[in-house]
Design an enzyme around this catalytic site. Structure first.
Site, short mmCIF file in Angstrom:
data_model
loop_
_atom_site.label_atom_id
_atom_site.label_comp_id
_atom_site.label_asym_id
_atom_site.label_seq_id
_atom_site.Cartn_x
_atom_site.Cartn_y
_atom_site.Cartn_z
N LYS A 19 -19.48 -19.49 41.15
CA LYS A 19 -19.92 -19.94 39.81
C LYS A 19 -21.10 -20.91 39.89
CE LYS A 19 -15.96 -21.76 38.64
NZ LYS A 19 -15.14 -21.41 39.82
N VAL A 62 -23.33 -21.28 42.30
CA VAL A 62 -24.56 -20.61 42.75
C VAL A 62 -25.17 -19.81 41.58
CG1 VAL A 62 -25.45 -18.80 44.29
CG2 VAL A 62 -23.88 -20.55 45.17
N LYS A 101 -21.44 -29.49 33.84
CA LYS A 101 -20.10 -29.23 34.42
C LYS A 101 -19.17 -30.20 33.71
CE LYS A 101 -17.26 -28.03 38.00
NZ LYS A 101 -16.95 -26.69 38.52
N1 LIG Z 1 -24.60 -15.70 47.22
C1 LIG Z 1 -24.27 -16.71 48.04
N2 LIG Z 1 -24.99 -16.91 49.18
C2 LIG Z 1 -24.66 -17.91 50.01
N3 LIG Z 1 -23.65 -18.77 49.82
C3 LIG Z 1 -22.90 -18.62 48.72
C4 LIG Z 1 -23.18 -17.59 47.78
N4 LIG Z 1 -22.28 -17.68 46.78
C5 LIG Z 1 -21.48 -18.71 47.08
N5 LIG Z 1 -21.84 -19.28 48.24
C6 LIG Z 1 -21.21 -20.45 48.88
O1 LIG Z 1 -19.79 -20.29 48.79
C7 LIG Z 1 -19.17 -21.50 48.40
C8 LIG Z 1 -18.45 -21.32 47.05
O2 LIG Z 1 -19.41 -21.02 46.05
P1 LIG Z 1 -19.49 -21.86 44.68
O3 LIG Z 1 -19.44 -23.33 44.97
O4 LIG Z 1 -20.68 -21.38 43.92
O5 LIG Z 1 -18.12 -21.41 44.01
P2 LIG Z 1 -17.49 -21.92 42.62
O6 LIG Z 1 -16.90 -20.74 41.98
O7 LIG Z 1 -18.51 -22.69 41.88
O8 LIG Z 1 -16.33 -22.91 43.10
P3 LIG Z 1 -15.59 -24.08 42.22
O9 LIG Z 1 -14.41 -23.42 41.59
O10 LIG Z 1 -15.21 -25.06 43.31
O11 LIG Z 1 -16.55 -24.66 41.25
C9 LIG Z 1 -20.27 -22.56 48.38
O12 LIG Z 1 -20.35 -23.19 49.64
C10 LIG Z 1 -21.52 -21.73 48.12
O13 LIG Z 1 -22.67 -22.37 48.57
MG LIG Z 2 -18.47 -24.66 41.20
#
Ligand SMILES: Nc1ncnc2c1ncn2[C@@H]1O[C@H](COP(=O)(O)OP(=O)(O)OP(=O)(O)O)[C@@H](O)[C@H]1O
Ligand SMILES: [Mg+2]
Length: 216
Positions: free
Chosen positions: A27, A29, A44
């Site tokens: 989410k 990213v 956020k």
């Molecule tokens: N397309 C991508 N390329 C490289 N790394 C990625 C990619 N998508 C996600 N990641 C990595 O995977 C991890 C989880 O992604 P992210 O933080 O965006 O998830 P989230 O859904 O926002 O999690 P949360 O529920 O904690 O907010 C992070 O370390 C992020 O940098």
């Molecule tokens: Mg997140």
């Protein structure tokens, strides 16, 4: 069947709520890509966990957008737990009525990132989906590409439809999986706006390229 929905044809509303099928699904990213590509403000509303880099700090670092592009979190909770549990440990009570959408920038758009998935509890009676409803924003649903994603994605779509929350589309994160991509569009009756490849490093060039691939 794939590739017949160009992102250029997608009308992006003024505000978007980025949710996902799970925690860690990508989410932040995707929200960073949207904030940079749309020159939108990022918000956020509930940050759980303050020891590591927060989502707002991450988006600021990887997009390079100035402070004006970032609204302050409404709740900054200490422990990296579900908001209902983290708030209880901090002696706080999260109520959906306490949230108001921050003002957008003159350019107009705001990207809001949820916590975890749709049915994450905020307190003993309210869930994250209640907050989405309260803010009145359409949703972008971030999903994995890998095995298991069809079930999680369809369950999330069903919840959103039950509440009549508009779905702008799905963004799948990971290595393209044609079977899962097509199944989500067919059974979910939604548009998969795009598939985000793994990028390394995650920086503004990579995010802008990701945005251009999906939306132009
Ligand atoms: N397309 C991508 N390329 C490289 N790394 C990625 C990619 N998508 C996600 N990641 C990595 O995977 C991890 C989880 O992604 P992210 O933080 O965006 O998830 P989230 O859904 O926002 O999690 P949360 O529920 O904690 O907010 C992070 O370390 C992020 O940098
Ligand atoms: Mg997140």
């Amino acid at each position: 069947m794939l590739g017949d929905r160009s992102g250029a044809n997608i009308h992006l509303p003024k505000g978007l709520f980025v949710t996902g099928t799970d925690t860690g699904v990508g989410k932040t990213v995707v929200a960073a890509m949207l904030a940079l590509g749309l020159r939108a403000r990022y918000w956020k509303p509930i940050q759980s966990g303050l020891d590591e880099e927060t989502d707002t700090q991450f988006v600021k670092r990887v997009t390079g957008l100035s402070d004006a592009y970032f609204a302050e979190e409404r709740f900054r909770l200490t422990a990296p737990l579900s908001p209902h549990a983290s708030a209880a440990l901090d002696g706080l009570d999260i109520r959906v009525r306490d949230f108001a959408l921050p003002a957008a920038l003159p350019e107009g758009k705001i990207v809001v990132e949820g916590a975890g998935g749709l049915l994450v509890p905020l307190n003993s009676t309210q869930l994250l989906i209640d907050l989405i409803d309260h803010l009145g924003l359409p949703v972008i649903l971030v999903t994995r590409t890998s095995l298991g994603t069809i079930n999680h994605t369809l369950l999330s779509i069903e919840q959103l439809r039950q509440r009549s929350i508009p779905i702008v589309g799905v963004i799948m994160n990971g290595l393209e999986n044609k079977i899962n991509h097509e199944a989500i569009e067919h059974y979910g009756k939604v548009s998969v706006l795009g598939v985000v490849d793994r990028v390394d490093p995650i920086d503004s060039d990579a995010l802008q390229a990701m945005f251009d691939k999906i939306f132009s």
